[in-house]
Write a protein that holds these residues in place. Structure first.
Motif, PDB file in Angstrom:
ATOM      1  N   GLU A 292       0.836  -1.212   0.000  1.00  6.14           N
ATOM      2  CA  GLU A 292       0.000   0.000   0.000  1.00  6.14           C
ATOM      3  C   GLU A 292       0.868   1.258   0.000  1.00  6.14           C
ATOM      4  O   GLU A 292       0.564   2.241  -0.683  1.00  6.14           O
ATOM      5  CB  GLU A 292      -0.925  -0.004   1.221  1.00  6.14           C
ATOM      6  CG  GLU A 292      -2.013  -1.060   1.160  1.00  6.14           C
ATOM      7  CD  GLU A 292      -2.756  -1.216   2.474  1.00  6.14           C
ATOM      8  OE1 GLU A 292      -3.930  -1.616   2.435  1.00  6.14           O
ATOM      9  OE2 GLU A 292      -2.159  -0.952   3.544  1.00  6.14           O
ATOM     10  N   ALA A 293       1.957   1.224   0.772  1.00  4.14           N
ATOM     11  CA  ALA A 293       2.861   2.379   0.811  1.00  4.14           C
ATOM     12  C   ALA A 293       3.538   2.566  -0.548  1.00  4.14           C
ATOM     13  O   ALA A 293       3.703   3.700  -1.013  1.00  4.14           O
ATOM     14  CB  ALA A 293       3.921   2.185   1.899  1.00  4.14           C
ATOM     15  N   TYR A 294       3.906   1.457  -1.187  1.00  2.00           N
ATOM     16  CA  TYR A 294       4.522   1.549  -2.523  1.00  2.00           C
ATOM     17  C   TYR A 294       3.534   2.150  -3.517  1.00  2.00           C
ATOM     18  O   TYR A 294       3.899   3.008  -4.333  1.00  2.00           O
ATOM     19  CB  TYR A 294       4.976   0.169  -2.997  1.00  2.00           C
ATOM     20  CG  TYR A 294       5.636   0.203  -4.362  1.00  2.00           C
ATOM     21  CD1 TYR A 294       6.999   0.447  -4.484  1.00  2.00           C
ATOM     22  CD2 TYR A 294       4.885   0.011  -5.529  1.00  2.00           C
ATOM     23  CE1 TYR A 294       7.612   0.499  -5.736  1.00  2.00           C
ATOM     24  CE2 TYR A 294       5.477   0.064  -6.778  1.00  2.00           C
ATOM     25  CZ  TYR A 294       6.837   0.307  -6.876  1.00  2.00           C
ATOM     26  OH  TYR A 294       7.426   0.375  -8.118  1.00  2.00           O
ATOM     27  N   ALA A 295       2.273   1.722  -3.447  1.00  2.00           N
ATOM     28  CA  ALA A 295       1.242   2.256  -4.350  1.00  2.00           C
ATOM     29  C   ALA A 295       1.056   3.758  -4.118  1.00  2.00           C
ATOM     30  O   ALA A 295       0.896   4.532  -5.074  1.00  2.00           O
ATOM     31  CB  ALA A 295      -0.078   1.518  -4.143  1.00  2.00           C
ATOM     32  N   ALA A 296       1.089   4.173  -2.841  1.00  2.00           N
ATOM     33  CA  ALA A 296       0.945   5.606  -2.518  1.00  2.00           C
ATOM     34  C   ALA A 296       2.135   6.405  -3.031  1.00  2.00           C
ATOM     35  O   ALA A 296       1.979   7.505  -3.569  1.00  2.00           O
ATOM     36  CB  ALA A 296       0.803   5.784  -1.004  1.00  2.00           C
ATOM     37  N   ALA A 297       3.340   5.845  -2.881  1.00  2.00           N
ATOM     38  CA  ALA A 297       4.554   6.523  -3.368  1.00  2.00           C
ATOM     39  C   ALA A 297       4.544   6.599  -4.894  1.00  2.00           C
ATOM     40  O   ALA A 297       4.935   7.622  -5.481  1.00  2.00           O
ATOM     41  CB  ALA A 297       5.800   5.783  -2.879  1.00  2.00           C
ATOM     42  N   GLU A 298       4.082   5.547  -5.527  1.00  2.00           N
ATOM     43  CA  GLU A 298       4.005   5.531  -6.996  1.00  2.00           C
ATOM     44  C   GLU A 298       2.986   6.553  -7.495  1.00  2.00           C
ATOM     45  O   GLU A 298       3.205   7.220  -8.517  1.00  2.00           O
ATOM     46  CB  GLU A 298       3.631   4.121  -7.469  1.00  2.00           C
ATOM     47  CG  GLU A 298       3.584   3.935  -8.972  1.00  2.00           C
ATOM     48  CD  GLU A 298       4.930   4.081  -9.669  1.00  2.00           C
ATOM     49  OE1 GLU A 298       4.938   4.136 -10.913  1.00  2.00           O
ATOM     50  OE2 GLU A 298       5.970   4.150  -8.984  1.00  2.00           O
ATOM     51  N   GLU A 299       1.884   6.693  -6.760  1.00  2.00           N
ATOM     52  CA  GLU A 299       0.893   7.716  -7.130  1.00  2.00           C
ATOM     53  C   GLU A 299       1.496   9.113  -7.013  1.00  2.00           C
ATOM     54  O   GLU A 299       1.283   9.972  -7.883  1.00  2.00           O
ATOM     55  CB  GLU A 299      -0.349   7.613  -6.241  1.00  2.00           C
ATOM     56  CG  GLU A 299      -1.432   8.612  -6.638  1.00  2.00           C
ATOM     57  CD  GLU A 299      -2.642   8.603  -5.712  1.00  2.00           C
ATOM     58  OE1 GLU A 299      -3.692   9.123  -6.112  1.00  2.00           O
ATOM     59  OE2 GLU A 299      -2.514   8.094  -4.572  1.00  2.00           O
ATOM     60  N   LEU A 300       2.266   9.340  -5.959  1.00  2.00           N
ATOM     61  CA  LEU A 300       2.959  10.621  -5.800  1.00  2.00           C
ATOM     62  C   LEU A 300       3.866  10.883  -7.007  1.00  2.00           C
ATOM     63  O   LEU A 300       3.858  11.972  -7.579  1.00  2.00           O
ATOM     64  CB  LEU A 300       3.802  10.614  -4.522  1.00  2.00           C
ATOM     65  CG  LEU A 300       3.116  10.907  -3.193  1.00  2.00           C
ATOM     66  CD1 LEU A 300       4.106  10.703  -2.053  1.00  2.00           C
ATOM     67  CD2 LEU A 300       2.571  12.313  -3.161  1.00  2.00           C
ATOM     68  N   ARG A 301       4.643   9.881  -7.369  1.00  2.00           N
ATOM     69  CA  ARG A 301       5.576  10.041  -8.488  1.00  2.00           C
ATOM     70  C   ARG A 301       4.833  10.378  -9.781  1.00  2.00           C
ATOM     71  O   ARG A 301       5.209  11.315 -10.514  1.00  2.00           O
ATOM     72  CB  ARG A 301       6.390   8.752  -8.675  1.00  2.00           C
ATOM     73  CG  ARG A 301       7.441   8.855  -9.776  1.00  2.00           C
ATOM     74  CD  ARG A 301       8.061   7.500 -10.080  1.00  2.00           C
ATOM     75  NE  ARG A 301       7.120   6.582 -10.715  1.00  2.00           N
ATOM     76  CZ  ARG A 301       6.804   6.604 -12.014  1.00  2.00           C
ATOM     77  NH1 ARG A 301       7.352   7.511 -12.818  1.00  2.00           N
ATOM     78  NH2 ARG A 301       5.949   5.722 -12.511  1.00  2.00           N
ATOM     79  N   LEU A 302       3.771   9.651 -10.054  1.00  2.00           N
ATOM     80  CA  LEU A 302       3.025   9.850 -11.304  1.00  2.00           C
ATOM     81  C   LEU A 302       2.318  11.207 -11.339  1.00  2.00           C
ATOM     82  O   LEU A 302       2.343  11.903 -12.356  1.00  2.00           O
ATOM     83  CB  LEU A 302       1.988   8.725 -11.481  1.00  2.00           C
ATOM     84  CG  LEU A 302       2.564   7.336 -11.784  1.00  2.00           C
ATOM     85  CD1 LEU A 302       1.468   6.279 -11.719  1.00  2.00           C
ATOM     86  CD2 LEU A 302       3.236   7.321 -13.150  1.00  2.00           C
ATOM     87  N   LYS A 303       1.692  11.586 -10.215  1.00  2.00           N
ATOM     88  CA  LYS A 303       0.950  12.850 -10.168  1.00  2.00           C
ATOM     89  C   LYS A 303       1.900  14.047 -10.263  1.00  2.00           C
ATOM     90  O   LYS A 303       1.566  15.064 -10.883  1.00  2.00           O
ATOM     91  CB  LYS A 303       0.125  12.926  -8.879  1.00  2.00           C
ATOM     92  CG  LYS A 303      -1.044  11.934  -8.823  1.00  2.00           C
ATOM     93  CD  LYS A 303      -2.126  12.310  -9.803  1.00  2.00           C
ATOM     94  CE  LYS A 303      -3.274  11.300  -9.810  1.00  2.00           C
ATOM     95  NZ  LYS A 303      -4.022  11.265  -8.558  1.00  2.00           N
ATOM     96  N   ILE A 304       3.064  13.935  -9.662  1.00  2.00           N
ATOM     97  CA  ILE A 304       4.054  15.019  -9.749  1.00  2.00           C
ATOM     98  C   ILE A 304       4.569  15.147 -11.190  1.00  2.00           C
ATOM     99  O   ILE A 304       4.696  16.239 -11.727  1.00  2.00           O
ATOM    100  CB  ILE A 304       5.219  14.790  -8.763  1.00  2.00           C
ATOM    101  CG1 ILE A 304       4.720  14.974  -7.315  1.00  2.00           C
ATOM    102  CG2 ILE A 304       6.374  15.749  -9.048  1.00  2.00           C
ATOM    103  CD1 ILE A 304       5.709  14.554  -6.260  1.00  2.00           C
ATOM    104  N   ALA A 305       4.837  14.007 -11.828  1.00  2.00           N
ATOM    105  CA  ALA A 305       5.338  14.021 -13.207  1.00  2.00           C
ATOM    106  C   ALA A 305       4.298  14.586 -14.177  1.00  2.00           C
ATOM    107  O   ALA A 305       4.656  15.121 -15.236  1.00  2.00           O
ATOM    108  CB  ALA A 305       5.736  12.607 -13.623  1.00  2.00           C
ATOM    109  N   ALA A 306       3.007  14.474 -13.819  1.00  2.00           N
ATOM    110  CA  ALA A 306       1.932  14.943 -14.704  1.00  2.00           C
ATOM    111  C   ALA A 306       1.642  16.438 -14.546  1.00  2.00           C
ATOM    112  O   ALA A 306       0.883  17.004 -15.336  1.00  2.00           O
ATOM    113  CB  ALA A 306       0.661  14.140 -14.438  1.00  2.00           C
TER     114      ALA A 306
END
Length: 228
Positions: free
Chosen positions: A150-164
Motif C-alpha cells: 500500500e505504501a509503494y502504491a501511494a509513493a508511486e501515485e505521488l511520483r506519477l501525479k508530480i510528473a503529470a
C-alpha cells in the motif's frame, strides 16, 4: 410637620438606595468589562502561541513540516512501532535535476516548483501520514498503518501525479522525482531506517530517475553496496 419629615426621610432613603444601586450596577459593569478584556487577552495570547508554535514547525516556503519537526515525529512513531507494533514506511525523495531548473530559469522558479510539488504531496497523502521538507529539494513522507504494498502504491501515485504537473514557467517540461521507500523492521532504529531508505533513493537516482525503489529491491541489486 411630622408627615413632611417622614416624607423627606423616605425620599432620602430612596435616593441613597438609588445611588447605591447605580454604584453596584456600574461596578458590576466594570468587573464584567475587565473579565471580558482578560478573556480576550488570554484568547489573543493563545492564538499568538498557536501561530508561533506552528511557525516553529512549518517550513516557510513549502508549508510542509520542517526537518526538526519531522525527526521529532518520527522518533515518537518509531516508539509506537516498537511498543505497539505500528506499521510504518519511510519515503525519501528529491526533485530530479533540480539544479538545472535553478540554473536555467532562476531561483524564484525553483521556489515555485518546490511549492507546487509540496502542495501536491500534501494533498495526496493520507490523514495518518506525515510529509515534510527534509532539506533543499528533498522531501520525506512517513506512511503509517499501511502494508509495504500500500505504501509503494501511494509513493508511486505521488511520483506519477508530480510528473503529470504542468510548469509553463519552467519551459513546460515535466518535473519528476526519485523515491526511496523502506518498510520499518522492528529493532532497526532510526539510523538504520534512514540508511536503508537513503540507499533505496540512491538506487532510484542511478537507475534512471523518476522511479520508486524499495529498500529490499535496492538490497537485491548486486551493483549497489548493501547496508544490511
Amino acid at each position: 410637620k411630622k408627615p413632611l419629615l417622614e416624607f423627606l426621610m423616605v425620599e432620602c432613603v430612596f435616593i441613597v438606595f438609588v445611588v447605591m444601586a447605580q454604584a453596584v450596577i456600574i461596578r458590576a459593569r466594570e468587573v464584567r468589562e475587565h473579565l471580558e478584556q482578560l478573556t480576550k487577552s488570554e484568547q489573543e495570547l493563545m492564538v499568538e502561541r498557536a501561530i508561533s508554535d506552528k511557525l516553529l514547525k512549518i517550513d516557510a516556503l513549502t508549508g510542509l513540516y520542517n526537518h526538526k519537526t519531522f525527526h521529532e515525529y518520527l522518533v515518537s512513531l518509531l516508539e509506537q512501532c516498537e511498543s505497539n507494533g505500528l506499521r510504518l514506511q519511510l519515503a525519501l525523495f528529491d526533485i530530479d535535476n533540480f539544479k538545472r531548473v535553478n540554473d536555467t530559469y532562476g531561483h524564484w522558479v525553483g521556489d515555485l516548483v518546490l511549492k507546487e510539488v509540496a502542495a501536491k504531496v500534501g494533498g495526496l497523502i493520507g490523514l495518518n501520514d506525515f510529509a515534510a521538507r527534509y532539506g533543499g529539494e528533498e522531501f520525506a513522507v512517513i506512511f503509517t498503518d499501511k502494508s509495504i504494498h500500500e505504501a509503494y502504491a501511494a509513493a508511486e501515485e505521488l511520483r506519477l501525479k508530480i510528473a503529470a504537473m504542468e510548469h509553463p514557467y519552467a519551459g513546460g517540461k515535466p518535473i519528476t522525482v526519485s523515491i526511496g521507500l523502506c518498510d520499518y523492521q522492528l529493532g532497526d532504529g532510526k539510523e538504520k531506517l534512514f540508511r536503508k531508505t537513503d540507499h533505496a533513493l540512491y538506487a532510484a537516482k542511478h537507475s534512471g530517475k523518476n522511479a520508486v525503489v524499495t529498500a529490499s529491491a535496492a538490497h537485491d541489486d548486486d551493483n549497489i553496496l548493501s547496508y544490511a
